[in-house]
Design an enzyme around this catalytic site. Structure first.
Site, mmCIF file in Angstrom:
data_model
loop_
_atom_site.group_PDB
_atom_site.id
_atom_site.type_symbol
_atom_site.label_atom_id
_atom_site.label_comp_id
_atom_site.label_asym_id
_atom_site.label_seq_id
_atom_site.Cartn_x
_atom_site.Cartn_y
_atom_site.Cartn_z
ATOM 1 N N ARG A 135 -29.164 -23.140 -6.345
ATOM 2 C CA ARG A 135 -29.737 -23.302 -5.010
ATOM 3 C C ARG A 135 -31.007 -22.476 -4.811
ATOM 4 N NH1 ARG A 135 -24.578 -23.702 -0.826
ATOM 5 N NH2 ARG A 135 -23.526 -25.440 -1.879
ATOM 6 N N ASP A 153 -24.498 -22.826 14.723
ATOM 7 C CA ASP A 153 -24.412 -22.706 13.276
ATOM 8 C C ASP A 153 -25.446 -21.691 12.825
ATOM 9 O OD1 ASP A 153 -22.973 -24.666 11.028
ATOM 10 O OD2 ASP A 153 -24.714 -23.603 10.250
#
Length: 275
Positions: free
Chosen positions: A41, A143
């Site tokens: 990532r 979030d």
């Protein structure tokens, strides 16, 4: 031994620095098994910045570039979600709403909103419970990941993500776009406020009391100490009769002073929790 075909060297020391940074910032506890995931990532960020080594990237982060730290955090968060995931929770919520139908307004917090499927499932549940696109329900959807919040705010999804809801729900709650995607109707989107929130920050931008808090498949990323701190902060934000919903692989045994099991992965406050 490092894999020979890697584009960038990624040492154990690099991994430990990444692990410390994300834990201190977001409470996410990365296990040793996440080494390859972290490399995959974050390598994308090295390419985007035209960097040659992970040490260079870590130096960028340590200099305190807020935008890059945001992208770093977004890269390491996991956002697996779908409409009406763990469907029994929405049935329980619908029963709660109907049983308290005389209430003037209902407040719900979805604390891991991801790309929006969960808060929109909550909104649809409320619409169906009261048979209106304008139920007396206010949903706060938060979030840590800013990218997923941006998608959630649009309320736009691919046909494959929506059609599993069935033709009746799709026709009632979505508008078909010219490009073949589907967007939640404006009335449904109006029920939800999307907002960034880090659960381990000292100050939360939400205020109770809530009829329901959805915190599903989030605790698995935290160690027990961090979990307990968050759960202790949830307790005073819930109404005495309110419910906390968690993921199918999570339990709150270590917070038994504050929450007791009410149903399948659904918890209610104990007397201590109500104080």
């Amino acid at each position: 031994m490092l894999p020979q075909n890697r584009e960038f060297e990624f040492t154990q020391a690099d991994f430990e620095k990444v692990r410390t940074m994300i834990y201190n910032y977001a409470g996410i506890a990365l296990s040793d098994s996440k080494h390859d995931m972290v490399y995959g990532r974050l390598a994308k960020r090295l390419r985007a910045l035209n960097l040659k080594t992970f040490q260079q990237y870590l130096n960028v982060l340590q200099r305190g570039d807020p935008k890059e730290f945001e992208l770093f955090t977004n890269s390491l968060t996991t956002n697996l979600t779908s409409f009406f995931r763990e469907a029994h929770h929405f049935d329980i919520l619908a029963d709660y709403l109907k049983a308290n139908s005389s209430q003037s307004e209902f407040n719900i917090w979805c604390s891991a909103a991801s790309t929006g499927e969960e808060p929109y499932s909550l909104a649809i549940t409320a619409c169906e419970a009261f048979d209106t696109l304008r139920p007396r329900v206010r949903i706060i959807a938060t979030d840590l990941d800013t990218h997923v919040l941006e998608k959630g705010q649009t309320g736009i999804y691919l046909a494959d993500e929506v059609t599993k809801l069935g033709p009746r729900r799709v026709a009632r709650f979505f508008d078909l776009q010219a490009d073949g995607r589907y967007q939640l109707k404006q009335e449904v989107r109006n029920l939800i406020t999307f907002r960034r929130l880090n659960l381990v920050e000292p100050n939360w931008s939400v205020r109770g009391p809530f009829d329901a808090i959805f915190c599903r498949n989030v605790m698995i990323y935290f160690d027990k100490e961090t979990q307990l701190k968050i759960l202790q902060r949830f307790a005073p934000l819930l109404k005495p009769e309110g419910l906390l919903y968690v993921g199918h692989s999570e339990n709150l045994y270590h917070a038994a002073e504050y929450f007791k099991l009410q149903g399948k992965t659904v918890y209610e406050l104990t007397k201590r929790g109500q104080r």
